[in-house]
Design an enzyme around this catalytic site. Structure first.
Site, PDB file in Angstrom:
ATOM      1  CD  GLU A 156      16.646  11.402  16.558  1.00 52.94           C
ATOM      2  OE1 GLU A 156      15.438  11.688  16.660  1.00 52.94           O
ATOM      3  OE2 GLU A 156      17.233  10.685  17.391  1.00 52.94           O
ATOM      4  CG  HIS A 162      12.747   9.538  15.762  1.00 50.44           C
ATOM      5  ND1 HIS A 162      13.555   9.524  16.876  1.00 50.44           N
ATOM      6  CD2 HIS A 162      12.141   8.315  15.765  1.00 50.44           C
ATOM      7  CE1 HIS A 162      13.454   8.366  17.500  1.00 50.44           C
ATOM      8  NE2 HIS A 162      12.593   7.613  16.845  1.00 50.44           N
ATOM      9  CG  ASP A 187      15.684   2.548  11.673  1.00 48.95           C
ATOM     10  OD1 ASP A 187      15.394   1.367  11.945  1.00 48.95           O
ATOM     11  OD2 ASP A 187      15.002   3.510  12.034  1.00 48.95           O
ATOM     12  CG  ASP A 209      12.985  12.859  18.623  1.00 51.46           C
ATOM     13  OD1 ASP A 209      12.300  12.024  17.979  1.00 51.46           O
ATOM     14  OD2 ASP A 209      14.234  12.860  18.605  1.00 51.46           O
TER      15      ASP A 209
HETATM   16  C1  F6R Z   1      12.739   1.795  14.509  1.00 56.89           C
HETATM   17  C2  F6R Z   1      12.496   3.185  14.120  1.00 56.89           C
HETATM   18  C3  F6R Z   1      12.082   4.219  15.094  1.00 56.89           C
HETATM   19  C4  F6R Z   1      11.012   3.735  16.073  1.00 56.89           C
HETATM   20  C5  F6R Z   1      10.670   4.847  17.066  1.00 56.89           C
HETATM   21  C6  F6R Z   1       9.641   4.385  18.079  1.00 56.89           C
HETATM   22  O1  F6R Z   1      13.078   0.999  13.381  1.00 56.89           O
HETATM   23  O2  F6R Z   1      12.666   3.511  12.972  1.00 56.89           O
HETATM   24  O3  F6R Z   1      11.602   5.348  14.418  1.00 56.89           O
HETATM   25  O4  F6R Z   1       9.867   3.355  15.345  1.00 56.89           O
HETATM   26  O5  F6R Z   1      11.831   5.231  17.731  1.00 56.89           O
HETATM   27  O6  F6R Z   1      10.201   3.375  18.872  1.00 56.89           O
HETATM   28  P1  F6R Z   1       9.277   2.498  19.832  1.00 56.89           P
HETATM   29  O7  F6R Z   1       8.334   1.770  18.959  1.00 56.89           O
HETATM   30  O8  F6R Z   1      10.247   1.547  20.503  1.00 56.89           O
HETATM   31  O9  F6R Z   1       8.612   3.432  20.762  1.00 56.89           O
END
Ligand code: F6R
Length: 259
Positions: free
Chosen positions: A142, A137, A66, A135
């Protein structure tokens, strides 16, 4: 799903690095890379194996999950910059083989379509690293994302912008929109690795593994995938109810189940 509960984040990083190393040593590989905090230990471990053991990424390609919309690639928190700083510039990927989404594309829908096509042209992703949001995702799909979605523009929830404010001067600076691989895109990777670290992820992890398959918890769609490995530290696993079915390496239970 193969669910592996490990004592701590270091064990999650080294076990994940073992899986990536095996893939990369098996020949030309397409890796799917996540950003955020969770995979940083894995990337450090892979960098260490590159310099210590000669683990080479010269024949590998990588696709990011992303990107923030509106941040130039040169911004230090664009995922283009983050992955180079935290991982790919410290190993030997060939120039031009680390692919990401253009967060400044004039036509985000066209950019999303181009990205899905370039993943397909590369032969698809062999191993995809995923983190999980509080959440539920994955990528930036989301809650209420279509379980079959393709790469597209999404609006971040307030919860995700709050969670990611630590990377910016304030929550106001966290972009509101992202381009993200869709759940349908992610599900096409041949092997998915979902990493969960810390108690803040425990509820989302439990919903993803033990809850119903539902758009309310996008990570629950992984239950439909034929080859998923979920690697958790003990705090992230702390809200799982059915631990008798999972593989522990905490010393409490023998590793009895491989899928
Ligand atoms: C990042 C991504 C997100 C993160 C998720 C967890 O490329 O796709 O899904 O993996 O938000 O973030 P952290 O690892 O910072 O807790």
């Amino acid at each position: 799903m193969e669910i592996i509960i490990l004592p701590d984040a270091d064990a999650v990083a080294s076990t994940t690095a073992d899986i990536i190393e095996e893939q990369v040593r098996s020949g030309r590989s397409v890796l799917g890379l996540a950003t955020g905090s969770t995979p940083l230990g894995t990337y450090r471990e892979l960098i260490e194996r590159h310099s210590r053991d000669g683990l080479s990424f010269a024949d590998a390609q990588a696709f990011l999950l992303d990107e923030y919309v509106g941040l130039p690639a040169s911004h230090p928190e664009s995922y283009h910059s983050v992955i180079r700083r935290e991982f790919t510039d410290s190993v030997d990927f060939t120039v031009g083989t680390v692919h990401g989404l253009d967060g400044e594309a004039e036509n985000p829908a066209a950019e999303a379509g181009r990205y899905d096509a370039s993943i397909a042209a590369a032969g698809g992703v062999d191993v995809q690293i995923l983190g999980i949001g509080t959440d539920g995702h994955i990528g930036f799909n989301e809650p209420m994302s279509s379980l079959s979605s393709r790469t597209r523009i999404k609006t971040l929830t307030e919860q995700t912008r709050r969670d990611n404010a630590r990377f910016f001067a304030s929550q106001n600076e966290v972009p509101e929109h992202v381009l993200t691989q869709g759940l349908g895109t992610i599900r096409e990777a041949r092997h998915l690795l979902l990493l969960g670290l810390g108690e803040a992820k425990a509820a989302a992890v439990a919903a993803a593994i033990e809850g119903p398959i539902a758009a309310a918890c996008p990570a629950s769609v992984l239950q439909l995938h034929p080859h998923v490995t979920i690697l958790l530290d003990a705090p992230a696993a702390s809200k799982l109810a059915h631990t008798e079915y999972y593989q522990y390496t905490l010393g409490r239970k023998p590793a009895w189940q491989r899928f």
